[in-house]
Design a protein around this motif. Structure first.
Motif, mmCIF file in Angstrom:
data_model
loop_
_atom_site.group_PDB
_atom_site.id
_atom_site.type_symbol
_atom_site.label_atom_id
_atom_site.label_comp_id
_atom_site.label_asym_id
_atom_site.label_seq_id
_atom_site.Cartn_x
_atom_site.Cartn_y
_atom_site.Cartn_z
ATOM 1 N N PRO A 22 42.361 -10.961 35.259
ATOM 2 C CA PRO A 22 42.962 -12.043 36.055
ATOM 3 C C PRO A 22 41.887 -13.031 36.512
ATOM 4 O O PRO A 22 40.738 -12.673 36.726
ATOM 5 C CB PRO A 22 43.566 -11.305 37.252
ATOM 6 N N GLY A 23 42.274 -14.287 36.650
ATOM 7 C CA GLY A 23 41.383 -15.283 37.231
ATOM 8 C C GLY A 23 40.269 -15.773 36.339
ATOM 9 O O GLY A 23 39.304 -16.357 36.824
ATOM 10 N N ARG A 45 43.818 -16.941 21.069
ATOM 11 C CA ARG A 45 44.840 -16.650 22.074
ATOM 12 C C ARG A 45 44.426 -17.198 23.448
ATOM 13 O O ARG A 45 45.262 -17.728 24.193
ATOM 14 C CB ARG A 45 45.079 -15.142 22.166
ATOM 15 N N LEU A 46 43.142 -17.075 23.780
ATOM 16 C CA LEU A 46 42.669 -17.619 25.051
ATOM 17 C C LEU A 46 42.851 -19.132 25.100
ATOM 18 O O LEU A 46 43.293 -19.686 26.120
ATOM 19 C CB LEU A 46 41.199 -17.248 25.266
ATOM 20 N N ARG A 47 42.538 -19.783 24.006
ATOM 21 C CA ARG A 47 42.701 -21.239 23.951
ATOM 22 C C ARG A 47 44.157 -21.634 24.118
ATOM 23 O O ARG A 47 44.486 -22.619 24.789
ATOM 24 C CB ARG A 47 42.154 -21.783 22.633
ATOM 25 N N GLU A 48 45.062 -20.885 23.480
ATOM 26 C CA GLU A 48 46.492 -21.182 23.594
ATOM 27 C C GLU A 48 46.973 -21.070 25.037
ATOM 28 O O GLU A 48 47.908 -21.750 25.448
ATOM 29 C CB GLU A 48 47.292 -20.241 22.693
ATOM 30 N N ARG A 49 46.309 -20.198 25.818
ATOM 31 C CA ARG A 49 46.654 -20.037 27.230
ATOM 32 C C ARG A 49 46.021 -21.110 28.111
ATOM 33 O O ARG A 49 46.217 -21.126 29.326
ATOM 34 C CB ARG A 49 46.188 -18.664 27.722
ATOM 35 N N GLY A 50 45.230 -21.987 27.513
ATOM 36 C CA GLY A 50 44.586 -23.043 28.280
ATOM 37 C C GLY A 50 43.214 -22.690 28.806
ATOM 38 O O GLY A 50 42.654 -23.422 29.637
ATOM 39 N N VAL A 51 42.659 -21.562 28.348
ATOM 40 C CA VAL A 51 41.315 -21.165 28.762
ATOM 41 C C VAL A 51 40.287 -21.988 27.975
ATOM 42 O O VAL A 51 40.321 -22.021 26.749
ATOM 43 C CB VAL A 51 41.094 -19.658 28.525
ATOM 44 N N LEU A 260 33.334 -5.069 35.675
ATOM 45 C CA LEU A 260 33.128 -6.489 35.393
ATOM 46 C C LEU A 260 33.931 -7.347 36.364
ATOM 47 O O LEU A 260 33.433 -8.365 36.867
ATOM 48 C CB LEU A 260 33.529 -6.805 33.953
ATOM 49 N N GLU A 261 35.163 -6.954 36.623
ATOM 50 C CA GLU A 261 35.983 -7.704 37.571
ATOM 51 C C GLU A 261 35.361 -7.667 38.966
ATOM 52 O O GLU A 261 35.414 -8.661 39.708
ATOM 53 C CB GLU A 261 37.399 -7.125 37.592
#
Length: 469
Positions: A22-23, A45-51, A260-261
């Motif tokens: 998250p975040g 997939r990250l790019r598709e989510r807007g990352v 990591l989080e």
């Protein structure tokens, strides 16, 4: 460019964990580890989510004496376009030396090495940056690096060097607070003083990473948790400027996702603490100004004559700082000779140049050899399997006699080829397996593909002969 937020270095080993965290506002990927035409599904997939995905180069060597390699610049530009990145980043470092410029053997460090803070190095770096900026489709930001040794006879402080670099080129800065800590331990540089001197108005984003201290030397390993002193430096930076983005780097010894989080949470808290300190400082400054204004008003009420106002002072615009082409050519030659001598002492066993700390240079040489062994094991994971427990010591023996000249994949092939030429390994089955591995990779394509291509070529030739008969 909009603010990036909080990010993490994307690595294949933690790809699934990064997607689930998250975040995460953005990620950074090592540019040389992705192919524009075959991007990892996780990144897509990250790019598709807007990352946001930013490519981070490690092999351009803009701090080297040679002009930037056109092929490497083209590759970096292709990755920026394929990832839809708002900028690309690289390092203020040199990674190779020698060659035609110095009429000496071309050598590869396989790692980022510090440039001297001299006028020659600055002139060369500025020209190299301008060449890179013209070739790249998006803005460029450069990172300060961690160093194990210092150059003698430096003419500028880090703040002066980077301030003039920004002024002359307009390049942005990627500030690694872990590297500031490394240079504090290894070179005695005060992080607070360094931050105060840096042109933070050019800040693109911030790196945070862990390391480890051994025998009084801090190693920027990216394989350990972020220590408190690094988080404190981040807080100090955030108290001076709002970071557009902050990113956690981890390259090895990956912990569980929860750890990591937890580090990302600690990073967010360190930034928040710095911003709170900045807000408190602004409030105190405003209160102080208000009290001063009130005092001036009371003084004016009781004064019989006005107080003369101070004269305005206007800064004069600095003259152009361009350097004649001939002067840069001379600077390239002088810098090239100096860097070739340093790199040769680190990877080829030649004497350490005058003025350098021999102990620290020895540490750097061993670190470079160890990194070679580690990276070759990653790009050619079959070699440690074939050679077993003997792999590391065998490779380090090879590295002491054979400097790297053509990158890690070439290094892996040369290592295997040299072992075979010397009749090693001694066990026939192991030697046979190594030979099969080498034969399969020594050509322009894997051996099975080459055999198939030859068969198809022969079949096509036979058909042509029959057709013409």
């Amino acid at each position: 460019m909009r603010g990036l937020g909080t990010g993490i270095g994307w690595r294949p080993e933690i790809a699934d964990a990064v997607e689930a965290m998250p975040g995460i506002d953005w990620v950074e990927v090592v540019a040389e580890n992705v192919c524009p035409g075959h991007l990892p599904a996780s990144l897509l997939r990250l790019r598709e989510r807007g990352v946001t995905v930013i490519p981070h180069g490690v092999s351009l060597g803009l701090g080297g004496a040679d002009r930037p390699d056109e092929g490497r610049l083209t590759a970096l530009a292709e990755r920026a376009e394929a990832l839809g990145a708002p900028l690309v980043t690289e390092h203020i470092a040199f990674v190779r030396a020698g060659g035609a410029l110095t009429a000496s053997p071309a050598l590869e460090a396989g790692h980022l090495l510090p440039v001297p803070r001299t006028r020659d190095a600055l002139d060369v770096l500025c020209e190299n940056v301008r060449i890179a900026q013209e070739a790249l489709p998006v803005p460029l930001a450069l990172e300060n690096i961690a160093a194990l040794f210092s150059w003698p006879g430096e003419e500028l402080t880090e703040g002066q060097f980077l301030s003039e670099l920004v002024e002359r080129t307009g390049v942005r800065l990627l500030i690694d607070v872990a590297n500031l800590h490394t240079n504090h331990v290894n070179r005695g540089e005060d992080p607070a003083e360094e931050l105060a001197a840096l042109p933070l108005e050019a800040l693109a984003y911030v790196h945070v990473a862990g390391g480890v201290e051994r025998d009084g030397v801090w190693h920027d390993s990216h394989a350990h948790p972020v220590p408190r002193p690094v988080l404190d430096i981040l807080t100090g930076l955030a108290a001076r400027v709002a970071p557009p983005g902050v990113l956690l780097e981890r390259d090895e010894n990956f912990p569980e996702p929860a750890e990591l989080e937890g580090e990302l949470t600690a990073i967010r808290r360190a930034v928040a603490a710095g911003r709170a300190r900045a807000a408190d400082g602004r409030a105190r400054a405003a209160d102080s100004r208000a009290r001063a204004a009130d005092g001036r008003a009371r003084a004016a009420d009781g004064a019989s004559a006005g107080v003369p106002a101070g004269a305005d002072t206007a800064g004069t615009e600095a003259e152009g700082t361009g350097v004649p082409a001939g002067a840069v050519a001379g600077a390239r030659e002088r810098l090239g000779v100096a860097q070739a001598a340093v790199l040769s002492s680190l990877v080829a066993g030649t004497p350490v140049p005058e003025g350098f700390d021999r102990v620290r240079m020895g540490v750097q040489a061993r670190t470079l050899a160890a990194k070679r062994a580690d990276v070759v094991a990653k790009v050619a994971p079959e070699l440690p399997v074939i050679l077993g427990p003997d792999y590391r010591e065998t490779f380090l023996e090879y590295a002491r006699r054979r400097p790297m000249t053509g990158g890690y994949r070439r290094d892996a092939l040369d290592f295997a080829g040299q072992l075979l030429d010397r009749g090693r390994p001694s066990t026939p089955d192991t030697r046979r397996a190594l030979r099969e591995w080498w034969l399969d990779r020594a050509g322009p394509a894997p051996r099975k593909q080459r055999l198939t291509a030859r068969l198809l070529h022969r079949r096509g030739t036979a058909q042509n002969v029959r057709s013409s008969a």
